[in-house]
Scaffold this motif. Structure first.
Motif, PDB file in Angstrom:
ATOM      1  N   LEU A  45     -22.344  -3.173  42.474  1.00 56.56           N
ATOM      2  CA  LEU A  45     -21.726  -4.581  42.635  1.00 56.56           C
ATOM      3  C   LEU A  45     -21.526  -5.149  43.980  1.00 56.56           C
ATOM      4  CD1 LEU A  45     -19.433  -6.384  41.994  1.00 56.56           C
ATOM      5  CD2 LEU A  45     -17.681  -4.204  42.304  1.00 56.56           C
ATOM      6  N   ALA A  48     -25.042  -6.736  44.181  1.00 56.38           N
ATOM      7  CA  ALA A  48     -25.152  -7.931  43.619  1.00 56.38           C
ATOM      8  C   ALA A  48     -24.253  -8.940  44.314  1.00 56.38           C
ATOM      9  CB  ALA A  48     -24.795  -7.939  42.266  1.00 56.38           C
ATOM     10  N   LEU A  49     -23.164  -8.773  45.101  1.00 56.65           N
ATOM     11  CA  LEU A  49     -21.965  -9.475  45.624  1.00 56.65           C
ATOM     12  C   LEU A  49     -22.537 -10.240  46.707  1.00 56.65           C
ATOM     13  CD1 LEU A  49     -19.471 -10.120  44.535  1.00 56.65           C
ATOM     14  CD2 LEU A  49     -18.349  -8.654  45.680  1.00 56.65           C
ATOM     15  N   TYR A  53     -24.667 -13.241  44.981  1.00 62.07           N
ATOM     16  CA  TYR A  53     -23.546 -14.228  44.662  1.00 62.07           C
ATOM     17  C   TYR A  53     -22.806 -14.484  46.145  1.00 62.07           C
ATOM     18  CZ  TYR A  53     -24.203 -13.287  39.939  1.00 62.07           C
ATOM     19  OH  TYR A  53     -25.081 -13.011  38.637  1.00 62.07           O
ATOM     20  N   LEU A  60     -15.449 -18.761  47.542  1.00 62.36           N
ATOM     21  CA  LEU A  60     -14.000 -18.194  46.939  1.00 62.36           C
ATOM     22  C   LEU A  60     -13.183 -17.931  48.022  1.00 62.36           C
ATOM     23  CD1 LEU A  60     -12.999 -17.292  44.193  1.00 62.36           C
ATOM     24  CD2 LEU A  60     -13.851 -14.881  44.798  1.00 62.36           C
TER      25      LEU A  60
ATOM     26  N   ASP B  57     -23.583  -7.989  37.430  1.00 60.77           N
ATOM     27  CA  ASP B  57     -23.413  -9.414  37.678  1.00 60.77           C
ATOM     28  C   ASP B  57     -21.886  -9.778  37.051  1.00 60.77           C
ATOM     29  OD1 ASP B  57     -26.715 -10.898  36.816  1.00 60.77           O
ATOM     30  OD2 ASP B  57     -25.713  -9.712  38.584  1.00 60.77           O
ATOM     31  N   LEU B  59     -19.692  -7.487  36.938  1.00 62.20           N
ATOM     32  CA  LEU B  59     -18.765  -6.989  37.786  1.00 62.20           C
ATOM     33  C   LEU B  59     -18.270  -7.862  39.007  1.00 62.20           C
ATOM     34  CD1 LEU B  59     -19.903  -3.387  38.001  1.00 62.20           C
ATOM     35  CD2 LEU B  59     -18.105  -4.235  36.470  1.00 62.20           C
ATOM     36  N   ALA B  60     -19.336  -8.568  39.373  1.00 63.38           N
ATOM     37  CA  ALA B  60     -19.169  -9.659  40.559  1.00 63.38           C
ATOM     38  C   ALA B  60     -18.170 -10.702  39.836  1.00 63.38           C
ATOM     39  CB  ALA B  60     -20.511 -10.219  40.753  1.00 63.38           C
ATOM     40  N   LEU B  63     -14.549  -9.941  39.706  1.00 60.68           N
ATOM     41  CA  LEU B  63     -14.054 -10.184  41.061  1.00 60.68           C
ATOM     42  C   LEU B  63     -13.696 -11.451  41.271  1.00 60.68           C
ATOM     43  CD1 LEU B  63     -15.626  -7.735  43.925  1.00 60.68           C
ATOM     44  CD2 LEU B  63     -13.360  -7.784  42.971  1.00 60.68           C
TER      45      LEU B  63
END
Lengths: 153, 100
Positions: A45, A48-49, A53, A60, B57, B59-60, B63
């Motif tokens: 996670l 990926a974050l 992203y 955000l 993805d 899980l992102a 959030l």
């Protein structure tokens, strides 16, 4: 429409919605769930974050900041001008005045023992109709015409 | 293990409970709570399918949805505070000035 009719119609609507979704879900072949990975999931996670992203993450953060500032502006007390620089005396006095909560009528279970119950304000003062806040906000721009004058009483 | 459909059924059930609670309340705070419940039902779906496919993805996205729901709750609460200051009630049936 009576309240129980309203509740019954809402329950029937939600039940029909759930029946449609359940029929669509259970018609598919049952997959087997993969076991939870624990720490590897969190590492994936984070990966990926912060790689795929990261732009969305920063936006955000900006969104959260803007939402907090917006909520503070929306929920400010009535009639207080937005800047204290040009209306210092008016702003502070109105802020102090708007913090007065003695006219709030709490429900009966929150009022406390009879001996310490505060006096109820007259009924006409606490019921705020649409023209009362407009009259209060009309006092806000008034110091614009009279910057050196005294504050209104 | 538990099949994926059980989790998706749970998310669907939570969604329908949230919709029912949203439609049958007059209090503004209860409306916010039910909106959060619906958003969390969608979050369950995201997490389950992320686990099923092996990507992170979903899980992102969980959030992101959580943060956006928090921002929306903050702004919604600000609006309800302002509404209370004007109308002295949080009954949304009484604040129907823009309806017929």
């Amino acid at each position: 429409m009576k309240p129980w009719q309203h509740k019954l119609a809402s329950a029937v609507g939600a039940g029909v919605l759930f029946a449609i979704m359940a029929a669509a879900i259970t018609r598919t072949t049952p997959w087997q769930e993969v076991g939870a990975g624990g720490a590897e999931d969190i590492a994936a996670l984070a990966q990926a974050l912060f790689s795929d992203y990261v732009i969305a993450l920063e936006v955000l953060g900006v969104l959260l900041t803007a939402a907090m500032i917006g909520a503070m502006v929306i929920a400010r007390p009535l009639g207080v001008p937005l800047d204290r620089q040009h209306y210092p005396d008016v702003a502070d006095e109105l802020l102090a005045r708007s913090m007065d909560v003695s006219d709030i009528q709490h429900p009966a279970y929150l009022r406390g023992p009879v001996a310490v119950r505060p006096e109820a304000p007259p009924a006409g003062a606490s019921v705020a109709v649409a023209d009362a806040p407009e009259a209060k906000q009309g006092e806000g721009p008034e110091p614009e015409a009279d910057p050196a004058g005294g504050e209104e009483e | 293990m538990i099949p994926v459909q059980a989790y998706v059924l749970l998310a669907a059930a939570l969604f329908c409970i949230g919709v029912f609670g949203l439609l049958t309340t007059r209090s503004a705070l209860r409306i916010l709570v039910n909106v959060e419940l619906i958003a969390n039902a969608a979050n369950i779906n995201f997490a389950v399918f992320a686990q099923h496919h092996g990507h992170a993805d979903g899980l992102a996205l969980v959030l992101f949805v959580l943060a956006i729901a928090a921002a929306e709750a903050a702004v919604g609460l600000g609006i309800f505070i302002h509404l209370y200051r004007h109308t002295r009630t949080i009954d949304v049936d009484r604040s129907a000035a823009m309806r017929w």
